[in-house]
Scaffold this active site. Structure first.
Site, short mmCIF file in Angstrom:
data_model
loop_
_atom_site.label_atom_id
_atom_site.label_comp_id
_atom_site.label_asym_id
_atom_site.label_seq_id
_atom_site.Cartn_x
_atom_site.Cartn_y
_atom_site.Cartn_z
CB VAL A 69 -0.88 0.17 1.04
CG1 VAL A 69 -1.92 -0.99 1.19
CG2 VAL A 69 -0.14 -0.23 2.40
CE1 TYR A 175 1.67 1.42 14.92
CE2 TYR A 175 0.94 2.26 16.97
CZ TYR A 175 0.60 1.40 15.78
OH TYR A 175 -0.42 0.65 16.00
CB THR A 210 -2.18 -8.96 16.67
OG1 THR A 210 -1.65 -7.86 16.99
CG2 THR A 210 -3.81 -8.90 16.51
#
Ligand SMILES: NC(=O)c1ccc[n+]([C@@H]2O[C@H](COP(=O)([O-])OP(=O)(O)OC[C@H]3O[C@@H](n4cnc5c(N)ncnc54)[C@H](OP(=O)(O)O)[C@@H]3O)[C@@H](O)[C@H]2O)c1
Length: 270
Positions: A69, A175, A210
């Site tokens: 992407v 981040y 996750t």
């Protein structure tokens, strides 16, 4: 009265980026379970094929398309693939074109951190910007360009994070900067394009089950203990709980919800 929502997305085409693992896979499975044909995207073929297999095993329809992407041509090709691939490429379908991109979920993202800003390599800074911000911009732009030509418009959900717009934890400056950007970008884009029939919203997960939410050297049991001690809810979120928020925002029930940032974090940012 009990209501069932199992057909909210019947006949709709949904694109999910980062769908080979984690939250993206749960989102893809949830849309397929509610009747959508799902185009699952990511860079690696194998995990995407596994997502397709899981969907097909449950009787759903999905197609894997590899794309990075952070590359404009890949983002554009992804949207074209979602719209143009003949139904015959999807198991148990006819031969007509899919024709529309009804929902897109821009979920692909990377976390490179854990260290203080002064120790962050420039390459890690650039990679996170490339994927998390430029990747969302490029996918969003390609999706909107398609959706605004469709009589039925479309709905887009961008997966951000509580890091950035809602919390400022140590060890995640870059981040957090990228995720704050995702939220800001999404809200402005929502204002730009709601009159084009394109409805854009954000889901901001907190710690979710996750590998991304594991700290360096931490086991899942350690993470569960940390969550018990620090999160108001006492546990991290399941990927299915984040997916449920994404599906709500993409559904017709949220038709007047525009540019919102829905936090799913067990109260972690309160
Ligand atoms: N887990 C959490 O606690 C948490 C919390 C807040 C927000 N989030 C956000 O939720 C999203 C999903 O995270 P996750 O926890 O499910 O992590 P994950 O399992 O690592 O999923 C990220 C996915 O993005 C794909 N991806 C990465 N770079 C890409 C690129 N350039 N082009 C296309 N696909 C790319 C990866 O597949 P490939 O490597 O094959 O491309 C992978 O499937 C991310 O945006 C993340 O920042 C996660």
């Amino acid at each position: 009265m009990t209501t069932t929502n199992t057909t909210r997305f019947t006949g709709r085409t949904v694109l999910v980026t980062g769908a080979g693992s984690g939250i993206g896979r749960a989102v893809a499975l949830a849309f397929a379970a509610e009747g959508a044909q799902v185009v699952v995207a990511g860079r690696r073929r194998e995990p995407l094929d596994e997502t397709v297999r899981l969907i097909e095993d449950r009787g759903g329809k999905a197609l894997a398309v590899t794309a990075d992407v952070s590359r404009a041509e890949d983002a554009e090709a992804l949207v074209r693939a979602a719209v143009d691939l003949p139904r015959s490429r999807l198991r148990s379908s006819g031969g007509t074109p899919i024709g529309s991109l009804d929902v897109a979920v821009n979920n692909a993202g990377v976390f490179r951190g854990g260290q203080p800003l002064a120790d962050l390599p420039e390459a890690d800074w650039r990679e996170q910007l490339d994927v998390n911000v430029t990747g969302v911009f490029l996918a969003l732009r390609a999706e909107i360009r398609r959706m605004r030509t469709q009589p039925s418009g479309g709905a887009i959900v961008n997966v951000s994070s509580t890091f950035g717009a809602h919390t400022s934890p140590a060890g995640a400056a870059a981040y957090s900067a990228t995720k704050a950007a995702v939220t800001a970008l999404s809200r402005s884009a929502a204002a730009d394009h709601i009159r084009d029939g394109v409805r854009i919203n954000v889901v901001s997960p907190g710690a979710t089950a996750t590998p991304m939410s594991l700290r360096r050297g931490e086991t899942e049991a350690d993470r569960a203990e940390r969550a018990r001690a620090t999160l108001p809810l006492g546990r991290i979120s399941a990927t299915e709980e984040v997916a449920a928020a994404v599906l709500h925002l993409a559904s017709d029930a949220a038709a007047s919800t525009v540019g919102t940032d829905l936090v799913v974090d067990g109260g972690g940012s309160l």
